[in-house]
Every structure is written in C-alpha cells, then in structure tokens.
Design an enzyme around this catalytic site. Structure first.
Site, PDB file in Angstrom:
ATOM      1  CG  ASP A 328      45.659  30.525   0.808  1.00 28.66           C
ATOM      2  OD1 ASP A 328      44.791  31.207   1.390  1.00 28.66           O
ATOM      3  OD2 ASP A 328      46.359  29.681   1.410  1.00 28.66           O
ATOM      4  CG  ASP A 330      42.550  27.855   2.757  1.00 29.42           C
ATOM      5  OD1 ASP A 330      43.483  27.518   2.006  1.00 29.42           O
ATOM      6  OD2 ASP A 330      42.658  28.715   3.648  1.00 29.42           O
ATOM      7  CG  ASP A 425      46.185  25.059   0.998  1.00 33.52           C
ATOM      8  OD1 ASP A 425      46.964  24.761   0.074  1.00 33.52           O
ATOM      9  OD2 ASP A 425      46.517  25.722   1.991  1.00 33.52           O
TER      10      ASP A 425
END
Length: 501
Positions: A328, A330, A425
């Site tokens: 992912d 961030d 995120d």
C-alpha cells in the site's frame, strides 16, 4: 562445516527387539545410526545386522538412545545434529557419540566392546580465528538495517513462521520470530554456521533450531509443512481481503470457507470495506511499484494544494525506507500552523472523489488528547490520528513507469478497464506531532516496536506516534524532527533507509 543431511524418519517396528523379534540381549545399550555420510542402504544393512546380533537399534532418535553411531563425521557436527533433535546438554542422560569402528568391532564380538579413545568422534580442527563471529545490539533501533539482506533464505523462513503465528493470534511467538529475523537482517555477511551466532541477542531455541536446519539441509521441515498447511494457505488468502483480520478469517475457515470462490458462494454478509476488498482482490494483492506510489503522491499533493496551498504532504511507510515495492502507499499531511490541519481531510477526500480517484474511502476522526490520552498510558502501536483508509482508482497512464512503455502490440482487448486499484492511507497530523507521526509511520513495524521498548525499558519514557513523555520528570519532550527524538532517547540517529528491521 559440511552441512548435515536431513535424515528420513521411518517408523520403527523392530526398535526394541533382537533376532526374530525376540528380546534384546543388551537392554542397557540403545543404538541409533546416523544416516549422514553413511547412506540409507548401508544404514539399513548395519541396523539389520545389529538386531540379528541381539542389539537394540532404533530407527528414530529418542530419549531412550544411549549411543549414536556415525561414519566420517566430526564430533561438533553430530552434536549440532543432536541439539536439533532435542538431545543437547539439557538431556537427562548424556548420549555417547561413537565412530562406526566401535559398532563393527561390537558386531564381530557379538557384544558391546569397551569404548576406547579411538572409538570417540574426533573434533574438527578449526581455529577460532577462522570462525567469523557477529556482534549486534540487543535493540533493533540501535542497529542499521538496510535492504541489502545477506541472509534472506533464513529470514524469509523466520518471517513466514512469524506470519503463521500472527494468523493464529500468537503474537508473542510472532514477535520472537521477527526479532530473530531482524538480527540476521542486520548482519553484514552470510551466516554459514551456527557457531557464528554465539552471543547474538533475540535468538531463542525455536528460531535457532530453524536456522540450524536450514544451514544444514537447505530447508526447514517446519517451514515446508507450514507452507503446505491448508489452514495457513486459506488464512493467507482470506486476510488478503482488505478489511478482513485474523479473527474473521479464522472464523470463516472453521465454517468451511477456504478460498474466494467459497466466500462468494457462502452468502456471508460483508461490510463495505470487505466487499470493496473482495471486488478488487487481484489488484490489491499485486505489489505497488515505486512509480505507482510517486504517481499517487502527485495526485494526493494536487488534492491537498487545492484545499490549502500551505499544507505539506510526506510519503511514509516502506517507500520512505527505500523499498522498491509495497502492498500500500501511506501519506502524512500537516499544516505549518497548528490547528490549521483541522478540516483538511474531508475537503481532500471530497476533491479526490469529485475527480473519480476513489473506489472506497472511510474517514476516522482524530481522537487523541494529549492532556488525557498521553503516552503515559499503556503502550499501543495504534495511533489516533484523523485518517482515511481508501482504495484508489489509479489510471493506467499514471501508473506506468519509464521502464514500461506502451508497445504497438499491447492488446486493447485484453481488458476493458484502463486503471488499477491501490490501497492508500492518508493521515493528518498537527505540526507539533508531525515528527513523531513521521517516525511512527515510516516503520518498519519491528523498528518502531523496538523504539518503544527502548524508551520504556532503558529511559523510563513513553513513546507513541503522537509524543514522547519522560515518566521520571513527568513532562513531555518536544521535538521538531526525528533527529531530536533520537537525541531525547539517547540513540544515534538512524536514517529511514536503515530502519528495515
């Protein structure tokens, strides 16, 4: 040292009998023949011969064995193998390590002959100066760990066992494996023998057993069996769904749901996050490249600048540590004026939605109050910043790196869509907490855990992604940079690229 060959485990049906299944003539002597260098067929022949002579010869090493017989092995090699079988120094009765010559003389005599010095295994003539020993600090936050891992075969095995423990909610065991792996990741050279690990911290008996087996056999039976475990494979698939944790995956597994097909057919009620995770499973389980992370960074900065020109955006996580890929992306958002960060998140998310960049999003509010919820409370790895858990819709033109140019032969009919889903995120921090947030969100997870452990055990301080509190002085220690936080903790500054514990 020559690696020990993994012995085959064969159930014994004659281990406690002599000729024709009758009682053994020498019950006080229980023999085990080590297959290494002897070979399976020779071992089988000699074992049969011993039983015909009335000796008790075991097929499998156990607590009852009194004599281990080997051929062309040194004493330290056999002791290493013995330790891996649980027959080390802590054994109730020490086992005798003997050369094959004692066995053959005993066969000729028809009884156990006297053990002479010549029958005892010789020690390998290796100078201590020839053994490369390593020294590392006890805490990962004191070590410099780059992405250049010299012991990846072993650390990958330990990490897999840690993951399996975590999926079984055995967090203590998982941390033990990860600490052991972190020690090996920090070593400047490849480990070739367990003697090189003498004195190193965080290497428990279980981890050492796995390391030893890999060095001797090239693989670990425990790791291999874990990889083949139906439960492990199922939980890996199920926890790969965004929004699904170990508890939910375990419940589904116990209900007979072992894969995505069965989950879809089960009629399970999924929440919004889980449904989005299932819908975009393939994309979300494909590694995110650095080029894609940079492309998403450009989109996020455009969104932030559109609502506040002064606000700052910083890439964190593994990409800040220099990793070429991740699962992912961030980002940390702040404003140079304390309090002006409030209200940024909803506006940024609204802009991203209006531009069609979000497939899923969920905002959680900032619930941290320094005066009430300071780091003096029980340690926690979870912070309480305002954040947005999202799945980005990254256009194809935005995620292609320079090394992946479009070709004439690229089929336009391979796929109808020209985008991929990526986990992102977004975290908003007040400027006063930004250094702590950046440190906490950069990772690695074990490095951060060790920082908190160091703060508590060595400095009587409490560290979180929000603040640093001195428990002795009963006051907060402010910091405008990561360097200042390390200085408060009495640690040498470790740059992000060397925090890959």
């Amino acid at each position: 040292m020559v690696p020990l060959k993994r012995r085959k485990t064969v159930p014994s049906d004659t281990g406690s009998t002599g000729t024709d299944g009758g009682p053994t003539r020498f019950p006080q002597v229980v023999l085990f023949l080590l297959e290494r260098k002897m070979g399976a067929s020779r071992r089988a022949f000699l074992s049969k011969l011993g039983r015909q002579k009335g000796f008790q010869v075991e097929e499998v090493f156990s607590e009852t064995v009194t004599h281990v017989i080997s051929e062309n092995n040194y004493g330290d090699e056999v002791r290493t193998w013995l330790h891996s079988q649980g027959g080390g120094p802590g054994r109730a009765a020490p086992v005798l390590l003997l050369d094959i010559s004692w066995y053959t003389e005993s066969m000729r005599a028809g009884r156990p002959v006297e053990i002479l010095d010549a029958h005892k295994l010789q020690e390998q003539q290796t100078s201590e100066t020839e053994v490369v020993l390593f020294l590392v600090s006890s805490y990962a936050c004191q070590r410099r760990t780059t992405l250049d891992n010299q012991n990846s075969t072993v650390t990958d095995a330990l990490s897999l066992l840690a993951e399996n423990a975590e999926l079984s909610e055995e967090d203590g065991r998982g941390v033990a494996f990860r600490r052991a792996a972190a020690v090996l990741k920090a070593l400047p050279a490849t480990v070739t023998d367990t003697s090189q690990l003498r004195g190193l911290p965080c290497l428990g008996e279980h981890s050492l057993r796995v390391i030893r087996e890999i060095l001797e056999n090239g693989a670990s039976s425990e790791v291999d069996s874990t990889k083949q475990s139906e439960r492990f494979k199922a939980l890996k698939v199920l926890t790969g769904i965004f929004g699904v944790g170990a508890k939910t995956a375990d419940r589904w597994f116990r209900e007979g749901i072992h894969d995505l097909h069965r989950l879809r057919a089960s009629g399970q009620t999924l929440n919004r996050a889980q449904q989005a995770g299932l819908d975009h499973y393939d994309d979300l389980n494909q590694p995110v490249s650095r080029a894609e992370a940079d492309a998403i960074g450009d989109i996020v900065r455009n969104a932030v600048v559109s609502v506040s020109a002064e606000a700052r955006v910083a890439l964190t996580g593994g990409f800040r540590r220099g990793k070429p890929a991740g699962h992912d992306v961030d980002f940390l958002v702040t404003h140079p004026e304390e309090g002006r960060e409030v209200g940024l998140m909803p506006k940024v998310v609204s802009w991203l939605e209006s531009q069609g960049f979000l497939l899923y999003q969920k905002i959680t509010r900032n619930s941290y109050l320094e005066s009430k919820d300071g780091p003096g409370r029980a340690a926690s790895n979870m912070d309480r910043f305002e954040r947005c858990f999202s799945i980005f819709k990254l256009p194809e033109g935005e995620n292609r790196g320079a090394e992946e140019p479009e070709t004439e032969n690229a089929s336009r009919t391979e796929t109808a869509r020209r985008w991929r889903a990526v986990r992102v995120d977004l975290v908003v921090s007040p400027i006063s907490q930004f250094a702590f947030a950046q440190l906490g969100w950069t990772g690695s997870k074990l490095f951060e855990r060790e920082l908190r452990r160091w703060a508590g055990h060595e400095k009587a301080m409490s560290l979180s992604s929000h603040a640093l509190y001195d428990n002795k002085q009963s006051r907060y220690l402010r910091a405008a940079s990561e360097e200042e936080i390390f200085a408060h903790l009495g640690l040498e500054f470790v740059p992000p690229s060397e925090r890959n514990a």
